[in-house]
Design an enzyme around this catalytic site. Structure first.
Site, PDB file in Angstrom:
ATOM      1  N   HIS A  51       7.483  33.485  10.395  1.00 33.23           N
ATOM      2  CA  HIS A  51       7.911  33.106   9.861  1.00 33.23           C
ATOM      3  C   HIS A  51       8.674  31.927   9.486  1.00 33.23           C
ATOM      4  O   HIS A  51       8.804  31.208   8.194  1.00 33.23           O
ATOM      5  CB  HIS A  51       8.392  34.556   9.234  1.00 33.23           C
ATOM      6  CG  HIS A  51       7.783  35.503   9.390  1.00 33.23           C
ATOM      7  ND1 HIS A  51       9.009  37.268   9.525  1.00 33.23           N
ATOM      8  CD2 HIS A  51       6.908  35.736   7.868  1.00 33.23           C
ATOM      9  CE1 HIS A  51       7.996  37.853   8.858  1.00 33.23           C
ATOM     10  NE2 HIS A  51       6.864  37.837   8.517  1.00 33.23           N
ATOM     11  N   LYS A  67       7.953  52.942   1.178  1.00 32.08           N
ATOM     12  CA  LYS A  67       7.795  52.150   2.040  1.00 32.08           C
ATOM     13  C   LYS A  67       8.709  52.473   3.402  1.00 32.08           C
ATOM     14  O   LYS A  67       9.438  51.610   3.103  1.00 32.08           O
ATOM     15  CB  LYS A  67       6.954  51.060   2.216  1.00 32.08           C
ATOM     16  CG  LYS A  67       5.823  50.757   2.499  1.00 32.08           C
ATOM     17  CD  LYS A  67       5.042  49.555   2.323  1.00 32.08           C
ATOM     18  CE  LYS A  67       4.790  48.776   3.860  1.00 32.08           C
ATOM     19  NZ  LYS A  67       3.882  47.524   3.161  1.00 32.08           N
ATOM     20  N   ARG A 126      -2.977  33.487   9.158  1.00 33.11           N
ATOM     21  CA  ARG A 126      -2.885  34.009  10.177  1.00 33.11           C
ATOM     22  C   ARG A 126      -4.442  34.095  10.324  1.00 33.11           C
ATOM     23  O   ARG A 126      -4.736  33.535  10.228  1.00 33.11           O
ATOM     24  CB  ARG A 126      -2.720  35.207  10.887  1.00 33.11           C
ATOM     25  CG  ARG A 126      -1.064  35.382  11.344  1.00 33.11           C
ATOM     26  CD  ARG A 126       0.087  36.007  11.642  1.00 33.11           C
ATOM     27  NE  ARG A 126      -0.083  36.985  10.258  1.00 33.11           N
ATOM     28  CZ  ARG A 126       0.070  37.680  10.381  1.00 33.11           C
ATOM     29  NH1 ARG A 126       1.403  38.216  10.764  1.00 33.11           N
ATOM     30  NH2 ARG A 126       0.311  38.551   9.179  1.00 33.11           N
ATOM     31  N   SER A 139       5.125  41.301  12.498  1.00 42.53           N
ATOM     32  CA  SER A 139       6.551  41.874  12.814  1.00 42.53           C
ATOM     33  C   SER A 139       5.964  43.080  13.042  1.00 42.53           C
ATOM     34  O   SER A 139       6.512  44.056  14.052  1.00 42.53           O
ATOM     35  CB  SER A 139       6.851  42.043  11.038  1.00 42.53           C
ATOM     36  OG  SER A 139       7.687  41.049  10.721  1.00 42.53           O
TER      37      SER A 139
END
Ligand code: ADP
Length: 165
Positions: free
Chosen positions: A18, A42, A95, A133
Site C-alpha cells: 500500500h 464485515k 497485483r 493484508s
C-alpha cells in the site's frame, strides 16, 4: 485546479505494498485521500479508528510528502465520496492476474455510477507482488514473521493482537 485522488481499501492493516502505491501516487497527484472504506457487517482485525491511526503514524514515519495525504473513512458509495471531496480519480493498485477481474468490474461499475470519476491503476512494485493484508494476517496469526512486508509498527501491532487471542 488541484488533482485529488482517492485511494480506497480496507487497509486491515496497511502494508508496504500500500505504501508503495501511496508514494508513487503522490508523484502523479497533488493530494491523496487514503480512504478506509469499510462494511460495518464485515469482520476485521483492526477497528476503523485503529486502521486510520496506524496509516497516519506509518505515513508520517516513512513517506516524505505525507502532508499531501489525508486519511479518512467511509461506509457508503465510493463515487459519492469522490464527488463530495472534489476527487476526479480513484487510485487502485494491481497485483496478480487474480486482482484483475475484480478491479475491472469495480472500475466499470464506478464509471457507470459516475462518468466524471476515472479509475487509475498502478502496477505493484515487484517486491510486493504477493503482499496482501489477508496473507499477512494469516501468516502473523500462525506465528510467522512478516517483517519486511509491513512497517515495523504494524509488525508489532500484529504481534500484540495475536498474543491477546
Ligand atoms: P488487500 O487486497 O490487501 O486486502 P486493500 O483492500 O486494503 O488490500 O487494497 C486496497 C488497494 O490497494 C487495492 O487496489 C489493492 O489492489 C491495492 N493493494 C493491496 N496490496 C497491494 C500490493 N502489495 N501492491 C499493490 N497494490 C496493492
Amino acid at each position: 485546479m488541484k488533482k485529488i485522488a482517492v485511494y480506497p481499501g480496507s487497509f486491515d492493516p496497511i502494508t508496504n505494498g500500500h505504501i508503495d502505491i501511496i508514494e508513487r501516487g503522490l508523484r502523479i497527484f497533488d493530494e491523496l485521500v487514503v480512504l478506509v472504506a469499510y462494511n460495518p457487517n464485515k469482520a476485521s482485525l483492526f477497528t476503523v479508528q485503529e486502521r486510520m491511526d496506524l496509516i497516519h503514524e506509518v505515513l508520517k514515519e516513512s513517506v516524505h510528502d505525507w502532508e499531501r495525504v489525508r486519511v479518512d473513512s467511509f461506509a457508503g458509495l465510493l463515487v459519492d465520496y469522490a464527488r463530495n471531496t472534489g476527487a476526479g480519480v480513484i487510485l487502485r493498485g494491481l497485483r496478480a492476474v487474480s486482482d484483475f477481474e475484480y478491479e475491472f468490474q469495480m472500475a466499470l461499475i464506478n464509471r457507470r455510477l459516475n462518468r466524471d470519476v476515472e479509475t487509475v491503476f498502478l502496477m505493484t512494485g515487484y517486491k510486493w507482488f504477493y503482499t496482501s493484508s489477508n496473507l499477512i494476517k494469516e501468516a502473523a496469526s500462525l506465528g510467522g514473521s512478516v517483517r519486511g512486508l509491513v512497517p515495523d509498527l504494524i509488525h508489532r501491532k500484529l504481534q500484540e493482537k495475536f498474543a491477546k487471542k
